[in-house]
Write a protein that holds these residues in place. Structure first.
Motif, PDB file in Angstrom:
ATOM      1  N   ALA A 185       0.828  -1.207   0.000  1.00  0.00           N
ATOM      2  CA  ALA A 185       0.000   0.000   0.000  1.00  0.00           C
ATOM      3  C   ALA A 185       0.862   1.257   0.000  1.00  0.00           C
ATOM      4  CB  ALA A 185      -0.924  -0.007   1.222  1.00  0.00           C
ATOM      5  N   ALA A 186       2.033   1.177   0.576  1.00  0.00           N
ATOM      6  CA  ALA A 186       2.929   2.329   0.604  1.00  0.00           C
ATOM      7  C   ALA A 186       4.321   1.861   0.972  1.00  0.00           C
ATOM      8  CB  ALA A 186       2.453   3.360   1.625  1.00  0.00           C
ATOM      9  N   MET A 187       5.304   2.684   0.613  1.00  0.00           N
ATOM     10  CA  MET A 187       6.689   2.330   0.901  1.00  0.00           C
ATOM     11  C   MET A 187       7.452   3.630   1.030  1.00  0.00           C
ATOM     12  SD  MET A 187       8.848  -0.348  -1.335  1.00  0.00           S
ATOM     13  CE  MET A 187       9.475   0.557  -2.719  1.00  0.00           C
ATOM     14  N   GLY A 188       8.279   3.773   2.059  1.00  0.00           N
ATOM     15  CA  GLY A 188       9.043   5.007   2.196  1.00  0.00           C
ATOM     16  C   GLY A 188       9.711   5.113   3.549  1.00  0.00           C
ATOM     17  N   PRO A 189      10.339   6.272   3.812  1.00  0.00           N
ATOM     18  CA  PRO A 189      11.001   6.465   5.097  1.00  0.00           C
ATOM     19  C   PRO A 189       9.999   6.359   6.250  1.00  0.00           C
ATOM     20  CG  PRO A 189      11.539   8.244   3.574  1.00  0.00           C
ATOM     21  CD  PRO A 189      10.450   7.441   2.934  1.00  0.00           C
ATOM     22  N   THR A 190      10.437   5.803   7.373  1.00  0.00           N
ATOM     23  CA  THR A 190       9.537   5.519   8.484  1.00  0.00           C
ATOM     24  C   THR A 190       8.759   6.745   8.937  1.00  0.00           C
ATOM     25  OG1 THR A 190      11.137   3.907   9.172  1.00  0.00           O
ATOM     26  CG2 THR A 190       9.438   4.461  10.763  1.00  0.00           C
ATOM     27  N   ASP A 191       9.469   7.898   9.113  1.00  0.00           N
ATOM     28  CA  ASP A 191       8.774   9.061   9.655  1.00  0.00           C
ATOM     29  C   ASP A 191       7.668   9.522   8.709  1.00  0.00           C
ATOM     30  OD1 ASP A 191      10.731   9.714   7.880  1.00  0.00           O
ATOM     31  OD2 ASP A 191      11.358  11.566   8.881  1.00  0.00           O
ATOM     32  N   ALA A 192       7.942   9.467   7.412  1.00  0.00           N
ATOM     33  CA  ALA A 192       6.925   9.914   6.446  1.00  0.00           C
ATOM     34  C   ALA A 192       5.713   8.982   6.449  1.00  0.00           C
ATOM     35  CB  ALA A 192       7.529   9.982   5.053  1.00  0.00           C
ATOM     36  N   ILE A 193       5.966   7.663   6.553  1.00  0.00           N
ATOM     37  CA  ILE A 193       4.865   6.698   6.517  1.00  0.00           C
ATOM     38  C   ILE A 193       4.021   6.793   7.792  1.00  0.00           C
ATOM     39  CG2 ILE A 193       4.318   4.224   6.570  1.00  0.00           C
ATOM     40  CD1 ILE A 193       5.211   4.894   3.860  1.00  0.00           C
ATOM     41  N   LEU A 194       4.688   6.911   8.939  1.00  0.00           N
ATOM     42  CA  LEU A 194       3.947   6.888  10.199  1.00  0.00           C
ATOM     43  C   LEU A 194       3.140   8.165  10.428  1.00  0.00           C
ATOM     44  CD1 LEU A 194       6.267   5.069  12.756  1.00  0.00           C
ATOM     45  CD2 LEU A 194       4.453   4.170  11.304  1.00  0.00           C
ATOM     46  N   ARG A 195       3.444   9.246   9.695  1.00  0.00           N
ATOM     47  CA  ARG A 195       2.644  10.457   9.835  1.00  0.00           C
ATOM     48  C   ARG A 195       1.341  10.364   9.048  1.00  0.00           C
ATOM     49  NH1 ARG A 195       7.247  13.340   9.033  1.00  0.00           N
ATOM     50  NH2 ARG A 195       6.632  13.744   6.912  1.00  0.00           N
ATOM     51  N   ARG A 196       1.280   9.371   8.153  1.00  0.00           N
ATOM     52  CA  ARG A 196       0.116   9.318   7.263  1.00  0.00           C
ATOM     53  C   ARG A 196      -1.048   8.581   7.904  1.00  0.00           C
ATOM     54  NH1 ARG A 196       1.649   7.576   1.334  1.00  0.00           N
ATOM     55  NH2 ARG A 196      -0.614   7.462   1.285  1.00  0.00           N
ATOM     56  N   ALA A 210      -3.202   1.361  15.804  1.00  0.00           N
ATOM     57  CA  ALA A 210      -2.572   2.463  16.529  1.00  0.00           C
ATOM     58  C   ALA A 210      -2.712   3.727  15.703  1.00  0.00           C
ATOM     59  CB  ALA A 210      -1.109   2.180  16.799  1.00  0.00           C
ATOM     60  N   GLU A 211      -2.188   4.804  16.239  1.00  0.00           N
ATOM     61  CA  GLU A 211      -2.377   6.109  15.646  1.00  0.00           C
ATOM     62  C   GLU A 211      -1.200   6.501  14.773  1.00  0.00           C
ATOM     63  OE1 GLU A 211      -4.552   8.888  16.513  1.00  0.00           O
ATOM     64  OE2 GLU A 211      -6.042   7.468  17.235  1.00  0.00           O
ATOM     65  N   ALA A 212      -1.493   7.423  13.870  1.00  0.00           N
ATOM     66  CA  ALA A 212      -0.406   8.051  13.140  1.00  0.00           C
ATOM     67  C   ALA A 212       0.389   8.911  14.110  1.00  0.00           C
ATOM     68  CB  ALA A 212      -0.977   8.916  12.025  1.00  0.00           C
ATOM     69  N   GLY A 213       1.578   9.266  13.700  1.00  0.00           N
ATOM     70  CA  GLY A 213       2.368  10.101  14.602  1.00  0.00           C
ATOM     71  C   GLY A 213       3.669  10.488  13.954  1.00  0.00           C
ATOM     72  N   ALA A 214       4.364  11.431  14.610  1.00  0.00           N
ATOM     73  CA  ALA A 214       5.650  11.871  14.084  1.00  0.00           C
ATOM     74  C   ALA A 214       6.771  11.132  14.791  1.00  0.00           C
ATOM     75  CB  ALA A 214       5.792  13.374  14.302  1.00  0.00           C
ATOM     76  N   LEU A 215       7.890  11.008  14.126  1.00  0.00           N
ATOM     77  CA  LEU A 215       9.085  10.450  14.739  1.00  0.00           C
ATOM     78  C   LEU A 215      10.100  11.568  14.863  1.00  0.00           C
ATOM     79  CD1 LEU A 215       9.825   7.008  13.056  1.00  0.00           C
ATOM     80  CD2 LEU A 215       8.890   7.491  15.302  1.00  0.00           C
ATOM     81  N   VAL A 243      18.232   9.607  20.890  1.00  0.00           N
ATOM     82  CA  VAL A 243      17.032   8.789  21.031  1.00  0.00           C
ATOM     83  C   VAL A 243      16.048   9.139  19.924  1.00  0.00           C
ATOM     84  CG1 VAL A 243      17.242   8.524  23.523  1.00  0.00           C
ATOM     85  CG2 VAL A 243      15.950  10.423  22.605  1.00  0.00           C
ATOM     86  N   ARG A 244      15.178   8.203  19.659  1.00  0.00           N
ATOM     87  CA  ARG A 244      14.132   8.445  18.679  1.00  0.00           C
ATOM     88  C   ARG A 244      12.808   8.318  19.410  1.00  0.00           C
ATOM     89  NH1 ARG A 244      12.890   4.498  13.626  1.00  0.00           N
ATOM     90  NH2 ARG A 244      14.818   5.266  12.786  1.00  0.00           N
ATOM     91  N   ILE A 245      11.986   9.321  19.369  1.00  0.00           N
ATOM     92  CA  ILE A 245      10.711   9.232  20.067  1.00  0.00           C
ATOM     93  C   ILE A 245       9.564   9.389  19.080  1.00  0.00           C
ATOM     94  CG2 ILE A 245      11.560  10.032  22.305  1.00  0.00           C
ATOM     95  CD1 ILE A 245      10.414  12.771  21.564  1.00  0.00           C
ATOM     96  N   ARG A 246       8.449   8.811  19.460  1.00  0.00           N
ATOM     97  CA  ARG A 246       7.265   8.873  18.615  1.00  0.00           C
ATOM     98  C   ARG A 246       6.251   9.767  19.305  1.00  0.00           C
ATOM     99  NH1 ARG A 246       2.614   5.826  17.435  1.00  0.00           N
ATOM    100  NH2 ARG A 246       2.875   4.583  19.303  1.00  0.00           N
ATOM    101  N   VAL A 247       5.716  10.702  18.566  1.00  0.00           N
ATOM    102  CA  VAL A 247       4.704  11.598  19.122  1.00  0.00           C
ATOM    103  C   VAL A 247       3.395  11.305  18.400  1.00  0.00           C
ATOM    104  CG1 VAL A 247       4.099  13.986  19.603  1.00  0.00           C
ATOM    105  CG2 VAL A 247       6.502  13.324  19.466  1.00  0.00           C
ATOM    106  N   PRO A 248       2.489  10.538  19.013  1.00  0.00           N
ATOM    107  CA  PRO A 248       1.231  10.193  18.346  1.00  0.00           C
ATOM    108  C   PRO A 248       0.430  11.457  18.042  1.00  0.00           C
ATOM    109  CG  PRO A 248       1.572   8.839  20.296  1.00  0.00           C
ATOM    110  CD  PRO A 248       2.596   9.917  20.340  1.00  0.00           C
TER     111      PRO A 248
END
Lengths: 371, 238
Positions: free
Chosen positions: A214-225, A234-239, A276-281
């Motif tokens: 369905a989609a392919m790309g850098p993690t931060d870009a995908i998880l924001r969608r 789970a929710e979308a969010g920024a890394l 560190v890498r944090i996720r902000v839902p």
């Protein structure tokens, strides 16, 4: 070493038609159960034959149904860590590790790790003379990872290696996989349906849905969608990539600094100076037009609204550019209308400090993405 | 020690010969069928190929056919004028009316039991372990030798013991194929049968019956102990 995959397979009502590329670092194969993730792993490992397809690893063709090429699993030099450890029950831990090494004797070193290095990395030195039957789930899985690495693979497949573990064991294995990703010089294809794992580990994400990419790309870009992530429990969010600046023991807080500015989060275990890498839902980010006063939330960041897109029945997802770092905020349609949000508008993003999920904190930066 | 035991039991020389012959025939029959038995059990347990159902049926045939029929078929095939027997005779191998023929008859009669036990134990080996071994670089033969074989060893042993016990007791096919020649083909069951047919043979028949029971029990006990040790080793609680 890049893995290129283009596969078609029909089994009853299930149809898989997946094409993707996995390069350096850890690539997550992300999707709900039943989306075909494990089938893809079995196909790449050579345990299942597709109806049609091509698999290449580096410059070697492992499978090409059109040219009748199908390298069997034992000659692919691709190691797999399965959901269960699958250790050989009649051998000790040491013999299980030796099993991987024995068949790889004639192969060149690939991981850049020595045997002692692998044992130390996974913390399994004290288990060597034990029998697999006496190991806990987490211990067994670490031994399985060690056995896979010792077979000198060119690619490591991990099929939901945390699936059979409880939360405490999951945290233990996650940090192992993290160290391994940074220490071993081989690509890793990691199957998961958990946003937290993907956010923490992956450089690239391939989203699989009902057998299709369905989609392919850098993690931060995908998880924001929002259109990709909400379907995955789970929710979308920024890394965000941050550095630990200081710990405030009295208040139980850790101050992080990064391009986005300063953030306060609940006390982290990482040392000062650690990356560190944090996720902000997105659901934990509020949007304000003016700097609010008398607010309990600790983190206030100014940015510019990039755009608002629909996300589900009653909500919308706002993308906010904060000094070049993108944040996502989930808002109701009503508040978008009431605030009169327009692209380009300066806004304040408010992040509740309690929103940080310690499970979602990873070490190391987002690796460079090659695709 | 053997002579002391025979003297104590009051065994006749003919009876001692029959006991040793039976052990020899049963051992040779079991050992010779181990390889083919394991191969066919593996094929039936793990492979899909044309003619699989036919092979399955053929293996179980001796279990269903009357032993006399099996023995007669053996006589037809392996007799001096039979299609296989005449070829073997060219090389100086004669099976009919020889102890080697008795071993062949016993092997064939015990084969279904052996294959069944081995097949079940191979089927019980988790295929995912075999797959894991393959992804680590083990060729199919290596996977069989290092994973499938050790994990199915208790069942393989059980199959061998069953075949041995069957061979010790085989009567119908043996007597039909190789007759009942003292010193050559007269195994324990044949000897017991002969003794029951002559006046005053009851004591001898009883002695041999006791010996049969003891040998069978010893074989089963030995295999039970071995299988338990193996199972412990596999489960890992040493």
């Amino acid at each position: 070493m890049t893995l290129v995959v283009d596969l078609q397979l029909i089994r009853g009502a299930f149809a898989l038609e997946a094409a993707f590329t996995a390069g350096r670092g850890l690539t997550a194969l992300f999707g709900r159960s039943g989306s075909g993730k494990t089938t893809v792993i079995d196909l790449v490992a050579g345990l299942v034959r597709p109806d049609h397809g091509i698999i290449t690893l580096g410059d070697e063709t492992l499978l090409d149904t059109g040219r009748l090429i199908a390298i069997p699993a034992h000659r692919r030099r691709i190691a797999t860590v399965f959901q269960q450890p699958r250790l050989l029950p009649h051998l000790t831990v040491r013999q299980n590790l030796g099993y991987g090494r024995w068949f790889a004797k004639a192969r060149p070193e690939t991981t850049g790790l020595t045997e002692d290095g692998i044992v130390d990395l996974l913390g399994i030195g004290h288990l060597l003379s034990r029998s697999p039957a006496g190991l806990s789930g987490g211990e067994g899985q670490r031994v399985a990872i060690g056995r896979a690495l010792l077979s000198r693979p060119r690619l490591l497949l991990m099929d939901e290696p945390l699936a059979a573990l409880d939360e405490a064991r999951k945290a233990e294995i996650l940090s192992c996989i993290e160290r391994l990703r940074d220490a071993a010089g081989i690509p890793i294809l990691y199957v998961s349906h958990a946003v937290a794992e993907v956010a923490r580990l992956a450089a690239t994400v391939v989203v699989l849905e009902a057998g299709r990419v369905a989609a392919m790309g850098p993690t931060d870009a995908i998880l924001r969608r929002a259109d990709l992530v909400p379907v995955h429990d789970a929710e979308a969010g920024a890394l965000l990539d941050m550095v630990v600046e200081a710990h405030d023991e009295e208040l139980g807080l850790t101050r992080l600094t990064g391009r986005i500015g300063r953030l306060a989060v609940p006390r982290l275990s990482q040392d000062v100076g650690a990356e560190v890498r944090i996720r902000v839902p997105a659901r934990d980010v509020l949007v304000a037009l003016r700097a609010p006063v008398g607010l309990s939330a600790r983190n206030l960041i100014c940015g510019r609204l990039l755009g608002v897109s629909p996300a589900g029945e009653a909500s919308m997802l706002a993308e906010i550019d904060c000094n070049g770092v993108l944040l996502a905020a989930r808002l109701t349609r009503a508040s978008v209308r009431d605030l009169g949000l327009e692209p380009g508008q300066p806004v304040f993003a408010i992040i509740k400090s309690v929103a940080f999920d310690p499970q979602g904190v990873g070490t190391g930066r987002l690796a460079a993405v090659e695709i | 020690m053997a002579t002391a035991v025979t003297a104590w039991l009051g065994l006749m020389p003919d009876e001692v010969t029959a006991i040793w012959l039976s052990i020899k025939v049963a051992s040779v029959a079991t050992l010779a069928s181990l390889g083919p038995g394991l191969g066919i059990a593996y094929l039936l347990a793990r492979k899909r190929f044309p003619g699989r159902a036919l092979l399955d049926g053929l293996v179980y045939l001796p279990l269903i056919l009357p032993p006399v029929v099996t023995g007669y078929l053996l006589l037809l095939a392996f007799g001096r004028r039979g299609p296989i027997g005449s070829v073997l005779a060219e090389f100086g191998i004669v099976l009919s009316f020889r102890w080697t023929g008795a071993a062949l008859a016993c092997a064939i009669m015990g084969f279904p039991l052996m294959v069944r036990a081995m097949r079940l134990s191979i089927e019980a080996v988790d295929r995912r372990l075999e797959q894991a071994a393959a992804t680590l670089g083990a060729r199919p033969l290596a996977v069989f030798l290092t994973v499938t074989l050790p994990l199915s060893l208790p069942g393989i042993l059980a199959g061998a013991v069953l075949a041995f016990a069957k061979a010790m007791g085989e009567f119908g096919a043996t007597i039909t194929f190789v007759s009942n020649i003292p010193g050559e083909t007269q195994t324990l069951p044949s000897a017991i049968y002969t003794l029951t047919q002559v006046p005053g043979g009851e004591a001898g028949a009883l002695r041999l019956t006791l010996i049969s029971v003891v040998i069978a029990l010893a074989a089963v006990l030995a295999s039970e102990i071995l299988a338990r040790r193996l199972a412990h080793r596999i489960a890992g609680d040493r």
